[in-house]
Motif scaffolding. Structure first.
Motif, mmCIF file in Angstrom:
data_model
loop_
_atom_site.group_PDB
_atom_site.id
_atom_site.type_symbol
_atom_site.label_atom_id
_atom_site.label_comp_id
_atom_site.label_asym_id
_atom_site.label_seq_id
_atom_site.Cartn_x
_atom_site.Cartn_y
_atom_site.Cartn_z
ATOM 1 N N ALA A 67 6.719 -22.078 -3.174
ATOM 2 C CA ALA A 67 7.318 -21.134 -4.113
ATOM 3 C C ALA A 67 6.594 -19.787 -4.085
ATOM 4 O O ALA A 67 7.232 -18.721 -4.085
ATOM 5 N N VAL A 68 5.263 -19.824 -4.054
ATOM 6 C CA VAL A 68 4.480 -18.578 -3.990
ATOM 7 C C VAL A 68 4.792 -17.831 -2.705
ATOM 8 O O VAL A 68 4.989 -16.608 -2.700
ATOM 9 N N TYR A 69 4.863 -18.558 -1.594
ATOM 10 C CA TYR A 69 5.185 -17.942 -0.300
ATOM 11 C C TYR A 69 6.574 -17.302 -0.318
ATOM 12 O O TYR A 69 6.772 -16.200 0.197
ATOM 13 N N CYS A 70 7.534 -17.980 -0.938
ATOM 14 C CA CYS A 70 8.913 -17.477 -0.955
ATOM 15 C C CYS A 70 9.035 -16.190 -1.773
ATOM 16 O O CYS A 70 9.861 -15.325 -1.461
ATOM 17 N N ILE A 71 8.220 -16.049 -2.822
ATOM 18 C CA ILE A 71 8.239 -14.797 -3.593
ATOM 19 C C ILE A 71 7.863 -13.634 -2.686
ATOM 20 O O ILE A 71 8.543 -12.606 -2.652
ATOM 21 N N VAL A 100 -4.242 -13.545 -1.589
ATOM 22 C CA VAL A 100 -3.697 -12.886 -0.406
ATOM 23 C C VAL A 100 -2.245 -12.466 -0.649
ATOM 24 O O VAL A 100 -1.831 -11.361 -0.281
ATOM 25 N N ILE A 101 -1.471 -13.351 -1.267
ATOM 26 C CA ILE A 101 -0.087 -13.014 -1.585
ATOM 27 C C ILE A 101 -0.027 -11.832 -2.552
ATOM 28 O O ILE A 101 0.820 -10.933 -2.419
ATOM 29 N N ALA A 102 -0.937 -11.801 -3.523
ATOM 30 C CA ALA A 102 -0.977 -10.697 -4.482
ATOM 31 C C ALA A 102 -1.281 -9.371 -3.771
ATOM 32 O O ALA A 102 -0.687 -8.335 -4.096
ATOM 33 N N ILE A 103 -2.200 -9.406 -2.815
ATOM 34 C CA ILE A 103 -2.514 -8.202 -2.047
ATOM 35 C C ILE A 103 -1.290 -7.734 -1.264
ATOM 36 O O ILE A 103 -0.952 -6.549 -1.259
ATOM 37 N N GLN A 104 -0.618 -8.684 -0.632
ATOM 38 C CA GLN A 104 0.582 -8.334 0.126
ATOM 39 C C GLN A 104 1.658 -7.743 -0.784
ATOM 40 O O GLN A 104 2.286 -6.734 -0.437
ATOM 41 N N PHE A 121 -10.057 1.458 4.909
ATOM 42 C CA PHE A 121 -10.089 0.338 3.954
ATOM 43 C C PHE A 121 -8.686 -0.178 3.665
ATOM 44 O O PHE A 121 -8.429 -1.390 3.716
ATOM 45 N N LEU A 122 -7.756 0.742 3.350
ATOM 46 C CA LEU A 122 -6.398 0.331 3.012
ATOM 47 C C LEU A 122 -5.706 -0.365 4.180
ATOM 48 O O LEU A 122 -5.060 -1.394 4.014
ATOM 49 N N LEU A 123 -5.843 0.206 5.373
ATOM 50 C CA LEU A 123 -5.226 -0.398 6.556
ATOM 51 C C LEU A 123 -5.883 -1.728 6.897
ATOM 52 O O LEU A 123 -5.213 -2.690 7.286
ATOM 53 N N GLY A 124 -7.208 -1.774 6.762
ATOM 54 C CA GLY A 124 -7.933 -3.008 7.081
ATOM 55 C C GLY A 124 -7.618 -4.134 6.116
ATOM 56 O O GLY A 124 -7.443 -5.289 6.526
ATOM 57 N N LEU A 125 -7.524 -3.804 4.829
ATOM 58 C CA LEU A 125 -7.218 -4.837 3.842
ATOM 59 C C LEU A 125 -5.818 -5.401 4.065
ATOM 60 O O LEU A 125 -5.605 -6.627 3.976
ATOM 61 N N TYR A 126 -4.867 -4.517 4.361
ATOM 62 C CA TYR A 126 -3.512 -4.998 4.630
ATOM 63 C C TYR A 126 -3.485 -5.908 5.859
ATOM 64 O O TYR A 126 -2.884 -6.991 5.826
ATOM 65 N N SER A 127 -4.130 -5.481 6.931
ATOM 66 C CA SER A 127 -4.147 -6.281 8.161
ATOM 67 C C SER A 127 -4.823 -7.629 7.921
ATOM 68 O O SER A 127 -4.337 -8.667 8.387
ATOM 69 N N PHE A 128 -5.942 -7.600 7.206
ATOM 70 C CA PHE A 128 -6.680 -8.831 6.926
ATOM 71 C C PHE A 128 -5.829 -9.801 6.112
ATOM 72 O O PHE A 128 -5.774 -11.006 6.398
ATOM 73 N N SER A 129 -5.130 -9.283 5.103
ATOM 74 C CA SER A 129 -4.281 -10.152 4.288
ATOM 75 C C SER A 129 -3.116 -10.703 5.097
ATOM 76 O O SER A 129 -2.712 -11.858 4.917
ATOM 77 N N GLN A 130 -2.583 -9.886 6.016
ATOM 78 C CA GLN A 130 -1.474 -10.342 6.862
ATOM 79 C C GLN A 130 -1.909 -11.485 7.764
ATOM 80 O O GLN A 130 -1.169 -12.461 7.968
ATOM 81 N N VAL A 131 -3.117 -11.412 8.289
ATOM 82 C CA VAL A 131 -3.640 -12.470 9.162
ATOM 83 C C VAL A 131 -3.831 -13.768 8.385
ATOM 84 O O VAL A 131 -3.608 -14.868 8.913
ATOM 85 N N LEU A 132 -4.226 -13.663 7.126
ATOM 86 C CA LEU A 132 -4.548 -14.862 6.342
ATOM 87 C C LEU A 132 -3.339 -15.550 5.727
ATOM 88 O O LEU A 132 -3.447 -16.701 5.290
ATOM 89 N N VAL A 133 -2.199 -14.878 5.659
ATOM 90 C CA VAL A 133 -1.043 -15.442 4.952
ATOM 91 C C VAL A 133 -0.686 -16.826 5.470
ATOM 92 O O VAL A 133 -0.599 -17.800 4.691
#
Length: 377
Positions: A321-325, A21-25, A291-303
């Motif tokens: 540490a991963v979160y802070c990056i 999820v962080i990688a997607i963000q 797809f692009l908007l949905g994937l971003y929104s989905f990843s934002q919800v899961l963070v």
């Protein structure tokens, strides 16, 4: 060190999902949003001023016309221009106000509609009539409840036309007022602009906002206007741009003098209804955009759920540490883009807004599955 012990394979699954999820963000922030943070307007070999037709649609907007129309009429623009106000069957004092303004401003061109377009909900019909009445090739759209942020609004918006550009996406901001709701509204507006402006810079434009949008008449008529979306109440701005915008014909203009300003809603329920109405059109976007908007929104919800899970069930300092990056990259992009869009006062609340986005998507995602309301908007 694990705060809560669970089987090792579950720890790996949780942490792997969190990292994914962080990688997607990070992909969205580095590939898309950083384009807006680093944006520099293209250098033009020659300067040209185009005749412009400003178009405003109004239905029972007498109060807003008194307050906002003068800001459009007194624009400092040396080249020929006109201001078209489409009076869409108003029952208030709109007609008489326009008649009075016409006495002082000869470039004001009221267009009166006296019949309803029964099979065309929303404001697409009055807007089409305004574009049809426009004398000039470049049309600049805004709403009756909007006022230009400066007397150079027309000048700045038309400056973005160069080469074969046929669309200019602007920023429609909201007035700064005290209170948390005002900050939430302005942040959501900023966050939407961060996406549609960045996507345009990446060659994947998908929407504009009718509060501040410009395109060529030829583009409108060559694509048969709104005929493909006439059955949908909204979409005169975002769906039309979604249909006709390409990587080659779309430009952006983000200078503060080119912004428009609107009065924000004053109650959360009113704002929720407004956003719900707007989100019902997103289902009609092109598949790639959805797809692009949905994937971003989905990843934002899961963070944050996965961040909490990684802290509790995996090695807490690695999860942090991963979160802070991600947080540092996001803070850098938001800080730069907020300054560019004249929303820098929102940045001190950066972490609050980041957490708020989880609740925002949970709250408004159901609107994507609702049937659009058939009211004029």
């Amino acid at each position: 060190m694990h705060l809560i012990e669970i089987p090792g394979f579950l720890q790996i699954i949780i942490f792997s999902c969190f990292c994914a999820v962080i990688a997607i963000q990070l992909f969205y922030y580095l590939f898309f949003f950083n384009r807006l943070a680093q944006y520099k307007p293209p250098l033009k070999s020659a300067s040209q001023e185009y005749p412009v037709s400003v178009i405003v649609c109004a239905r029972d907007e007498a109060e807003n016309i008194v307050k906002n129309l003068p800001g459009i009429l007194v624009q400092q623009y040396r080249t020929t221009h006109e201001v078209i106000v489409v009076n869409d069957n108003s029952t208030d004092e709109t007609k008489f106000l326009l008649d009075e303004f016409r006495k002082s401003f000869k470039n004001l061109n009221p267009v009166a509609l006296i019949q309803e377009a029964k099979m065309i909900p929303g404001k697409k019909f009055p807007l089409s009539m305004g574009i049809k009445a426009a004398k000039y090739e470049v049309v600049l759209l805004t709403d009756a409840d909007c006022v230009p942020a400066s007397e150079n609004w027309i000048q700045k918006m038309q400056e973005a036309y160069y080469d074969d550009k046929q669309i200019v996406l602007g920023y429609g901001a909201y007035h700064k007022r005290p209170g948390l709701l005002n900050k939430l509204i302005r942040f959501e507006t900023f966050h939407s602009a961060l996406q549609y402006l960045s996507y345009a810079l990446a060659g994947k434009p998908y929407m504009g906002v009718g509060r501040n949008l410009s395109y060529k008449k030829a583009l409108f008529f060559n694509n048969k206007g709104f005929s493909a979306i006439n059955h949908i109440p909204g979409g005169d701005d975002d769906l039309f741009i979604n249909m006709v915008a390409t990587k080659d014909n779309t430009a952006i203009m983000i200078e503060p003098e080119a912004h428009t300003l609107s009065e924000p809603k004053t109650t959360f329920s009113d704002w929720q209804r407004q956003k719900t109405r707007h989100y019902t059109t997103a289902r009609y976007y092109k598949p790639l955009h959805k797809f692009l908007l949905g994937l971003y929104s989905f990843s934002q919800v899961l963070v944050y759920p996965l961040f909490v899970a990684a802290i509790l069930f995996y090695t807490w300092w690695i999860g942090l540490a991963v979160y802070c990056i991600r947080l540092l990259v996001q803070a850098y992009v938001w800080n730069k883009t907020m300054k560019r869009l004249n929303e820098a006062d929102l940045f001190p609340y950066f972490l609050f807004f980041d957490i708020w986005m989880f609740f925002y998507y949970v709250l408004f995602t159901p609107a994507l599955f609702k049937r659009p309301a058939k009211n004029w908007s």
